[in-house]
Design a protein around this motif. Structure first.
Motif, PDB file in Angstrom:
ATOM      1  N   GLU A 124       0.823  -1.208   0.000  1.00 13.69           N
ATOM      2  CA  GLU A 124       0.000   0.000   0.000  1.00 13.69           C
ATOM      3  C   GLU A 124       0.858   1.260   0.000  1.00 13.69           C
TER       4      GLU A 124
ATOM      5  N   ARG B 245      -4.449  -0.157  -8.330  1.00 15.22           N
ATOM      6  CA  ARG B 245      -5.305  -0.313  -7.143  1.00 15.22           C
ATOM      7  C   ARG B 245      -6.313  -1.433  -7.347  1.00 15.22           C
TER       8      ARG B 245
ATOM      9  N   ASP C  18      -4.649  -4.506  -6.573  1.00 14.58           N
ATOM     10  CA  ASP C  18      -4.406  -4.668  -5.141  1.00 14.58           C
ATOM     11  C   ASP C  18      -5.520  -5.442  -4.442  1.00 14.58           C
TER      12      ASP C  18
ATOM     13  N   TYR D 220      -5.556  -8.301  -1.171  1.00 13.07           N
ATOM     14  CA  TYR D 220      -6.476  -8.311  -0.023  1.00 13.07           C
ATOM     15  C   TYR D 220      -7.240  -9.628   0.039  1.00 13.07           C
TER      16      TYR D 220
ATOM     17  N   TYR E  55      -7.220   8.578   0.929  1.00 11.29           N
ATOM     18  CA  TYR E  55      -6.114   8.125   1.753  1.00 11.29           C
ATOM     19  C   TYR E  55      -6.202   8.695   3.166  1.00 11.29           C
TER      20      TYR E  55
END
Length: 641
Positions: free
Chosen positions: A129, A160, A163, A167, A621
């Motif tokens: 991240e 992203r 990503d 996860y 963020y």
């Protein structure tokens, strides 16, 4: 003590940010370069002393880092490459915002160190991240430019999306084993194992710019040249290769992992090579080359030789960074990155020689060290099937073609003149070229056994026919590249239809447009539709409820007055007085102000909540950081070892 390799560059970045603002370009560049060298020395000490580190948040959540398996090679290569890039950045980039750029790049080194030293999925995810966030900041360094900011968001959102796979993999692993540790992954089996592998492949493919995610690298070219040199050599893009190489033993337990990885790597290497061959922008040509060579690394991992992928990563890192840096010097001199505007062989003879060495290494020509690692990939592919070796060798020939074309157009013989290049700019590029030449030692007898011992992983022995065929492809590719280099000049000056065809091939065959039509526009339409639904249904529904409540309050008042008028005269007067009091005091507050107040509060809350849907990445963020700090406070009972 191993945590110092993560914290040193991060804390140094914070400290040197102020230092670089008040110092000259050379002083600032040397300071940040020294911090990167210090990180490399710490990694070396950790390798010799066997350092490890852990941080316990609770009995089941422990962050672990260590120098095991393939991580030392990545952890040491990263700061060594970054040191020279940082020195170059300090004198090459414009003074406005330079201190912030250097701080971000140095902090990026610390985030990447956390990623490659991670010994569990949670630590890996934190580093992952941080790398994604800092890469967005580096690409969008010139925040006042709307186009560059849009490109930064595009690159960030594409990676992203990938990503999400990491996860998913971490969630599956924890739910099945009760631990995030890499050692616990051996317990996964059945559908859970397949889901875990799918998540890892998705995350790694997006990060290392494999198809269909490759075009995000072109958006990343909007960042400063030094940031591109760092991202494409030893950090951001290489994170995907590191992930699948580090977990290759666990991932290969699924039957479809090897063929998928090899197929995806070959397809990306082919597409990236063709895009680079027809590319007219120097930085974009090198970006497509990065995608192609990481595709070859994927082939090595899929073939069961992650050590070969790591060896090619090291060779590629030391040659790709200086090629970007040389392009930056050439681009600043001519005011454009268009290859047809360069031909600076006579203007920058020293950089032309260094560029020739680096281009031949990228082409995989003997006796360059990158040529040895490319031949190791051909051999690794041949261990799966002979035709894989043939295909990989042919792709190596295409790599040689765009390397020859790049060298001819960027640093070929052109107009007379002499450019003044800063000593630190040229010195860092020459240093990279020297290291690239030194890697030719890989061709010496016994190097394969030495590399196996260093990486603690097998390296395949070469086959004569594969090496000869591969080298023939390289030579033919170089000849083809020289022809294409001359043809590119003709295309730029003459026929319109040739320019159109070359443009389509150079822009990933329309893949970015396809992504906009199939993904971006539908998602934007859905977001706008939901926003409109929120405005029309939620907000207007609350307002309608308030108006209805107000009308009901008025009706209730009139009914009450009519009822109290009935009966005896005294009771009527008493009831009338009570009704008047209720109507004047209680009823407006109960039936008017309460519904209207509720509606106003609900409307303000709705407006506040819609403010989070701003499209500003830093807002997201900020929310993520607040959530992370909240979670950290919950687990604050952990101890630091």
């Amino acid at each position: 003590m191993l945590w110092a390799t993560v914290w040193l560059p991060i804390l140094a970045a914070l400290a040197l940010y102020r230092f670089c603002q008040g110092r000259g370009a050379s002083a600032g560049s040397i300071a940040v370069g020294s911090a990167a060298i210090g990180t490399a020395l710490l990694v070396g000490a950790g390798m010799l002393q066997g350092w490890t580190g852990s941080f316990a948040w609770g009995p089941d959540i422990v962050l672990q880092i260590g120098l095991e398996g393939l991580s030392p090679a990545f952890a040491l290569t990263l700061p060594l490459v970054a040191a020279l890039v940082l020195v170059y950045a300090g004198v090459h980039e414009e003074s406005r915002g330079r201190a912030r750029l250097l701080a971000l790049m140095l902090g990026f080194v610390g985030a990447m160190e956390l990623l490659v030293l991670a010994q569990d999925l949670l630590t890996l995810l934190i580093g992952w991240e941080l790398v994604g966030a800092l890469s967005w900041a580096l690409i969008g360094h010139h925040g006042s430019d709307a186009r560059k900011s849009a490109h930064a968001r595009q690159a960030f959102l594409v990676t992203r999306f990938g990503d999400l796979g990491l996860y998913l993999a971490a969630a599956v692993a924890f739910s099945q084993t009760g631990s995030f540790s890499f050692e616990a992954l051996a317990q996964l089996e059945g559908p859970a194992l397949g889901l875990f592998v799918a998540g890892i492949v998705l995350a790694a493919a997006a990060k290392s710019a494999q198809l269909p995610f490759s075009p995000w690298l072109f958006s990343a070219m909007s960042g400063p040249t030094s940031a591109s040199a760092l991202l494409h050599s030893a950090t951001m893009v290489s994170a995907g290769v590191y992930l699948i190489a580090r977990l290759q033993g666990e991932l290969s337990a699924v039957a479809w992992f090897a063929p998928l990885t090899i197929g995806l790597g070959l397809a990306t290497a082919l597409a990236g090579s063709v895009v680079a061959i027809f590319q007219s922008d120097a930085k974009r040509l090198l970006a497509a080359s990065t995608s192609a060579h990481h595709g070859l690394m994927w082939v090595a991992v899929g073939a069961g030789y992650p050590s070969v992928a790591v060896a090619h990563f090291i060779a590629h890192a030391f040659l790709k960074a200086p090629l970007f840096m040389a392009s930056g010097v050439a681009g600043d001199y001519v005011g454009s990155y268009r290859l047809t505007a360069m031909k600076l062989g006579r203007v920058m003879p020293g950089l032309a020689v260094a560029g020739l060495v680096l281009s031949l290494a990228l082409a995989g020509l003997f006796p360059m060290g990158a040529g040895w690692t490319k031949e190791a990939i051909v051999t690794a592919a041949g261990h799966v099937a002979p035709y894989y070796a043939v295909i990989t060798a042919l792709l190596g020939g295409l790599s040689a073609a765009y390397c020859a074309r790049f060298q001819l157009m960027a640093f070929g013989r052109g107009p007379e003149g002499r450019a003044e290049v800063h000593q630190l700019e040229s010195g860092t590029i020459y240093s990279f070229a020297i290291v690239t030449v030194a890697l030719a030692a890989l061709w010496l007898p016994g190097s394969r056994q030495w590399l196996e011992a260093l990486l603690d992983s097998p390296v395949p022995a070469f086959k004569a026919w594969e090496v000869l065929f591969s080298m023939l492809c390289v030579v033919l590719g170089l000849v083809l590249g020289l022809v294409l280099g001359r043809w590119s000049v003709t295309v730029a000056e003459n026929r319109q239809e040739e320019r159109v065809a070359a443009s389509v091939a150079a822009n990933w065959f329309g893949l970015p447009s396809l992504g906009r039509d199939l993904v971006s526009r539908p998602v934007n339409w859905l977001a706008l539709s939901l926003a409109s639904l929120d405005d029309r249904v939620v907000d207007q529904g609350l307002e309608a409820s308030a108006r209805l409540a107000h009308r009901l309050a008025g009706w209730n008042s009139r009914v009450g007055e009519w009822l109290f008028d009935l009966g005896p005269e005294d009771l009527a007067r008493y009831s009338q007085n009570a009704a008047d009091y209720a109507g004047a005091r209680i009823e407006p507050r109960l039936f008017d102000e309460l519904p209207l107040g509720t509606a106003r509060v609900s409307g303000r809350l709705a407006t506040y909540v819609r403010g989070f849907q701003s499209g500003m990445v830093h807002h997201y963020y900020t929310i993520a950081v607040i959530g992370f700090v909240t979670i950290l406070s919950i687990f604050a009972t952990g101890e630091l070892f």
